[in-house]
Design an enzyme around this catalytic site. Structure first.
Site: not given
Length: 398
Positions: A366, A79, A180, A139-140
Site C-alpha cells: 500500500h 485488483d 500462523r 479484495e480492496e
C-alpha cells in the site's frame, strides 16, 4: 512428486515473471478488473481449461482429477489500488493513479503458474484430486469480492475440503514463507461520524455550540472502549484517521466530520463494541448539547487459519522449502476478505516472502514504492501446487 513439481515450476518460471509484469503494468481497481479477467481467462484457455465468470469480474476454473477424489480451492485476488506508482521499472504501471501496490499481481501470476503445474500433473495421471482455481475481484473494497463469490456458489459443486490463499510479505526474504494457526488477521469496520452543533464567530463561543470541542472529547473518550471495555487479552484497535472541521481561525463550524476504523479478532466482542461506541458517541454529544450521527459500515470478519489444516500446510511447506524457510507469524491487525473463506470452510492463509537478502524491496504494501524480489515467483507457484497436492492427499486419507 515434489521433484516433479519443482522441475515444472522452474520450467515455467520465466512465464510466471512475464505474467506478473504484464499484470503489474496494467492494474485495475476493485470490481473494474475487466481486462485483467480477460487476460487471465485467455491464459487458462491456453491450458485447455474452461474459466467461468463469477462476481462480475471474477473467474473460477477447475483442474479435474479422478472421479470421487477430494477438492481443494486456491484463491488469488486481482485488483489494484488507487496509488500513483513511483518505481522506475520497465513494468511500471501504465494506468495513471492505479498500482499493484499490494502484490495481487504476484498472487494471480502464482496461481496461473500453479495451474500450469496442475494440468501437467493431471495429464500425467498424478493429480490426486480436483483443484478449484478462484481468481477474485475486489479484495480492496467493501463488500469484498470473496463474499460475492461465496454467495454465487464458488464453494459448491464441487465443495472444496480446504481453501488456501497466499499473500506477499515484504518483511520476509524471498524463499521463505510465514503462517500462523488460529486467529491471524482482524475484522475491519469503517466508522463515519458527523457531529452537529451551532457555528459562529470564534470570539463569541457563548453564542455557539462548538462541534470541534465535542469531536475532541469523543475522539479521546472513545479510546476507553479499547482500554477499559475490551478484554486486555483480546487485541482491539480503534483509530480515527480523518477529521474535517471546516471553519477558520475565527470561525466555529456547524459540524465536524470524522472517519475511523475498528478492528478486533472476536465477532462477539466486535458486535458489543459497536454498541458501546454508538452509546458513547451519541450520549457524549448529547450531554454537551450536540448531536452525533454514527454510521458503522461492517467490513470483513476476522481471519481464522484452521489449526489442523495450518499444521498440514506448515509440514508440506517445510518439505518443499526446508524447515528453516518456514516461520510462524504474529497476529496482524490488518484485514483481508479471504476471511470470508475462512468463515465458510477450513482455510489457511500464508505469507510469501518478497524482500531481497540485501534489504531491497522492503517497502510496505500500500505504498507507491512497493515491489518484489522476483525470486519469490520461483517459489510461489510450485509451493502453491505442492501444498494443494499434499492437502488433496490428506483429504483422501493418503
Amino acid at each position: 512428486m515434489i521433484q516433479t513439481i519443482q522441475r515444472l515450476a522452474a520450467a515455467h518460471a520465466a512465464d510466471t515473471v512475464a505474467v506478473r509484469r504484464h499484470l503489474h503494468a496494467h492494474p485495475e481497481l476493485s470490481f473494474e478488473e475487466t481486462a485483467t479477467a480477460a487476460y487471465v481467462a485467455a491464459e487458462l484457455r491456453k491450458l485447455g481449461l474452461d474459466p467461468q465468470p463469477v462476481a462480475g469480474t471474477g473467474l473460477v476454473a477447475l483442474v479435474e482429477g479422478p472421479a470421487g477424489a477430494p477438492t481443494v480451492a486456491l484463491r488469488a485476488d486481482m485488483d489494484a489500488l488507487p496509488i500513483q506508482e513511483l518505481n522506475n521499472v520497465d513494468y511500471k504501471s501504465q494506468n495513471p493513479g492505479v498500482m499493484h501496490a499490494c502484490g495481487h499481481d504476484v498472487h494471480t501470476a502464482s496461481l496461473l503458474g500453479a495451474a500450469r503445474i496442475f494440468v501437467a500433473l493431471r495429464d500425467a495421471g498424478q493429480l490426486p484430486g480436483t483443484v478449484k482455481l478462484l481468481f477474485q475481484p475486489g479484495e480492496e473494497r467493501l463488500p469484498g469480492g470473496a463474499s460475492l463469490m461465496i454467495a454465487e456458489g464458488v464453494l459448491e459443486n464441487p465443495a472444496p475440503g480446504s481453501v488456501l490463499g497466499q499473500h506477499v510479505f515484504p518483511q520476509l526474504p524471498a524463499g521463505k514463507i510465514g503462517l500462523r494457526p488460529g486467529r491471524y488477521m482482524a475484522s475491519t469496520d469503517e466508522l463515519y461520524l458527523t457531529i452537529k452543533g451551532k457555528g459562529g464567530h470564534g470570539a463569541m463561543p457563548e453564542q455557539n455550540l462548538d462541534p470541534v470541542l465535542v469531536a475532541a472529547h469523543i475522539i479521546v473518550a472513545a479510546q476507553q472502549i479499547v482500554s477499559r471495555r475490551a478484554n486486555p487479552k483480546l487485541p482491539s484497535v480503534l483509530s480515527f484517521g480523518k477529521v474535517i472541521a471546516n471553519g477558520a481561525t475565527n470561525v466555529i463550524p456547524n459540524e465536524v466530520y470524522i472517519e475511523g476504523t475498528f478492528r478486533t479478532l472476536n465477532e462477539e466482542w466486535r458486535n458489543e463494541a459497536h454498541q458501546h461506541l454508538r452509546q458513547l458517541c451519541e450520549g457524549l454529544a448529547a450531554s454537551m448539547g450536540a448531536v452525533c450521527e454514527l454510521e458503522i459500515r461492517r467490513g470483513y470478519p476476522y481471519l481464522e487459519n484452521e489449526p489442523a489444516l495450518t499444521a498440514r500446510t506448515r509440514a508440506a511447506a517445510e518439505e518443499y522449502l526446508g524447515p528453516e524457510n518456514v516461520v510462524e507469524l504474529d497476529q496482524w491487525m490488518a484485514a483481508e476478505d479471504f476471511a470470508y473463506f475462512s468463515q465458510a470452510a477450513p482455510a489457511c492463509f500464508y505469507r510469501l516472502g518478497t524482500r531481497a537478502p540485501d534489504g531491497r524491496f522492503a517497502a510496505s504494501v500500500h505504498t507507491p514504492t512497493f515491489d518484489i524480489d522476483e525470486k519469490a515467483l520461483a517459489v510461489g507457484p510450485g509451493l502453491m501446487a505442492w501444498l494443494a497436492v499434499r492437502e488433496l492427499q490428506a483429504l483422501a486419507g493418503q
